[in-house]
Write a protein that holds these residues in place. Sequence first.
Motif, short mmCIF file in Angstrom:
data_model
loop_
_atom_site.label_atom_id
_atom_site.label_comp_id
_atom_site.label_asym_id
_atom_site.label_seq_id
_atom_site.Cartn_x
_atom_site.Cartn_y
_atom_site.Cartn_z
N TYR A 181 0.81 -1.18 -0.11
CA TYR A 181 0.05 -0.01 0.05
C TYR A 181 0.77 1.44 0.02
O TYR A 181 0.96 2.20 -0.90
N ILE A 182 1.74 1.30 0.66
CA ILE A 182 2.73 2.44 0.97
C ILE A 182 3.50 2.59 -0.41
O ILE A 182 3.58 3.74 -1.00
N LEU A 183 3.85 1.49 -0.92
CA LEU A 183 4.72 1.67 -2.20
C LEU A 183 3.88 2.04 -3.36
O LEU A 183 4.40 3.11 -4.14
N ALA A 184 2.74 1.82 -3.32
CA ALA A 184 1.80 2.14 -4.57
C ALA A 184 1.44 3.72 -4.31
O ALA A 184 1.51 4.42 -5.51
N ASP A 185 1.29 4.16 -3.00
CA ASP A 185 0.75 5.35 -2.64
C ASP A 185 1.85 6.31 -3.03
O ASP A 185 1.71 7.39 -3.54
N VAL A 186 3.09 5.93 -2.68
CA VAL A 186 4.34 6.81 -2.94
C VAL A 186 4.41 7.16 -4.63
O VAL A 186 4.69 8.14 -5.01
N ARG A 226 7.70 -1.31 -8.45
CA ARG A 226 6.51 -2.12 -9.14
C ARG A 226 6.50 -3.49 -8.84
O ARG A 226 5.48 -4.21 -8.80
N HIS A 227 7.84 -4.31 -9.15
CA HIS A 227 7.90 -5.72 -9.01
C HIS A 227 7.37 -6.03 -7.74
O HIS A 227 6.81 -7.12 -7.46
N VAL A 228 7.87 -5.31 -6.60
CA VAL A 228 7.27 -5.70 -5.31
C VAL A 228 5.83 -5.73 -4.99
O VAL A 228 5.32 -6.62 -4.43
N ILE A 229 5.40 -4.68 -5.79
CA ILE A 229 3.77 -4.55 -5.65
C ILE A 229 3.04 -5.69 -6.09
O ILE A 229 2.06 -6.05 -5.79
N GLN A 259 20.11 -12.64 -4.12
CA GLN A 259 20.41 -13.49 -5.13
C GLN A 259 19.56 -14.61 -5.51
O GLN A 259 19.16 -15.13 -6.56
N VAL A 260 19.04 -15.11 -4.38
CA VAL A 260 18.07 -16.46 -4.38
C VAL A 260 16.60 -16.12 -4.91
O VAL A 260 16.12 -16.72 -5.82
N TYR A 261 16.23 -14.79 -4.35
CA TYR A 261 14.62 -14.95 -4.63
C TYR A 261 14.18 -13.31 -5.55
O TYR A 261 13.53 -13.34 -6.07
N GLN A 262 15.20 -12.30 -5.18
CA GLN A 262 14.96 -11.39 -6.03
C GLN A 262 13.62 -10.54 -5.58
O GLN A 262 13.05 -10.05 -6.47
N LEU A 263 13.27 -10.91 -4.41
CA LEU A 263 11.84 -10.39 -4.05
C LEU A 263 11.74 -10.22 -2.51
O LEU A 263 12.70 -10.79 -1.72
N PRO A 264 10.94 -9.49 -1.83
CA PRO A 264 10.82 -9.61 -0.33
C PRO A 264 10.74 -11.00 0.22
O PRO A 264 9.92 -11.69 -0.48
N LEU A 265 11.30 -11.26 1.25
CA LEU A 265 11.13 -12.61 1.76
C LEU A 265 10.89 -12.52 3.13
O LEU A 265 11.30 -11.66 3.93
N VAL A 311 12.52 2.75 -0.66
CA VAL A 311 11.83 3.34 -1.69
C VAL A 311 12.66 4.38 -2.68
O VAL A 311 12.19 4.68 -3.61
N THR A 312 13.63 5.17 -1.69
CA THR A 312 14.37 6.24 -2.34
C THR A 312 15.50 5.71 -3.06
O THR A 312 16.02 6.28 -4.04
N GLY A 313 16.00 4.50 -2.67
CA GLY A 313 17.29 3.81 -3.32
C GLY A 313 18.49 4.48 -2.66
O GLY A 313 19.61 4.21 -2.90
N MET A 314 18.44 5.40 -1.68
CA MET A 314 19.54 5.93 -0.75
C MET A 314 20.25 5.01 -0.10
O MET A 314 19.64 4.29 0.67
N ALA A 315 21.48 5.09 -0.40
CA ALA A 315 22.36 3.73 -0.10
C ALA A 315 22.78 4.20 1.30
O ALA A 315 23.02 3.00 2.04
#
Length: 460
Positions: free
Chosen positions: A266-271, A295-298, A342-348, A439-443
């Motif tokens: 919800y938060i990602l889509a809203d942003v 988007r991939h996560v959503i 590496q293994v899933y490339q998604l939230p786990l 969300v921002t990609g800030m390292a």
Amino acid sequence: MASYRIAALLKEPPTGQKVIITGWIRTRRDASGFSFLEINDGSCLANVQVIAEGTLDNYEKEVKKLSTGCSVEISGVLKDSPAKGQSVEILADSIVVVGWADPEHYPLQKKRHSFEFLREIPHLRPRTNALGCVARVRSRMCHSIQQFFHQKGFVQIHTPVITTSDCEGAGEMFQVITGLEGQKQLDSKNLHKEFFGRRAGLTVSGQLQAEVYAQALGSVYTFGPTFRAENSNTSRHLAEFWMLEPEMAFCDLFCNMKLAEEMLKYILADVLENCYEDMELFNRFVEKGVVDKLRHVIDNDFIHISYTEAVEKLLESKKNFEYPVSWGVDLQSEHERYLTEQVYQLPLIVTDYPASIKPFYMRVSDDGTTVAAMDILVPGIGEIVGGSQREERYDILLGRMQNSGIETDEYQWYLDLRKYGTTPHSGFGLGFERLVQFVTGMANIREVIPFPRTPGFAPC
Ligand code: ATP
Ligand code: MN
């Protein structure tokens, strides 16, 4: 004549009308007989271009001396712009200089500055494009959190910043003392003279207090500053950070995980919907592809694996981790990142950790070896959420507390929750800055909080 914030002005431009804006000069460019000024007011990333003609009273004396950082009030007619990349511009009929910014000394000149350099000027860094975008996105994310929970009927609870339950933060708690004498009084003989008559500290988590309210109001959340005196100078740890902690009665681990996944999406889509322009900046200059990553996560289900399966995957990988893996050790950031990147490339979501490495309040399995814990790991960061189903059985909780060496007398209130109308209940803690980082990609986490506090660093 109406005053506008630039975001509103650009959204529905009142072309042909006279408008007033206030803001700071980003650049001045002189042409023959007039100048272009780029004005930013912080309401959005975009600047507004202002045309200052030589016929203005103060053109020679003031306008031509304007430099980056000066504050101004401008009125003029909003016109369609012939220039590429902008829809409108203001033809100024008055430019009032509100505050000068001596170009000899103003540190934010046009060139790009490193984030490290900007950390040394925390009072000026929000005037840069990137840090301005972070502030707006962070603000929007707070808003979407509130919106999400209110839509679901959760009640927001303000849990205390000063706490006397220190069981969780052994070693990581900042102590609260009064006056210069405080230091001397901290030994246990003198504690009765201290302000609260007992040891007190800054909260490391509002969970225990949130549980009190969940056992009365059903579904609650607390969202506020959290403090940890941990000496870990990493790109993901702060001494002061914001934590969101929902807590739900009549909710098991499965219900807890479902809520966490729904909330994150919800938060990602809203942003993405509401901070399009700011996200584009991150997408181009901070983490290429961050918008597609979100988007991939959503669009995909989070992966669920047990701790035991996670350990198997890590052993199978034959990778040389700095911290060797075996069943019973806590997962380190390198392990978490290997799995999610590496293994899933998604939230786990990793569940059912060994009881020995998790706190006393997590619900133990029938054989006593694991607890109903769940951590959510995301690519690029590792853990962003830590949660569990809580132990709701009085005797088992008491036993776990005694085994952990906790003064059970001081936690009778917590045990009482299991004595009077106990319920299966669950909750989690989301590290808000880690989500803003994702969300921002800030390292570095120091870029996503206005005034970061880390060991040896708290300048203003
Ligand atoms: P880590 O192992 O990364 O230090 P943790 O296990 O100590 O995390 P929890 O106690 O479960 O974390 O806290 C819940 C969440 O709070 C974490 O998932 C993380 O997102 C966030 N968090 C914890 N410590 C910090 C910190 N020092 N700075 C920023 N966020 C933090
Ligand atoms: Mn920690």
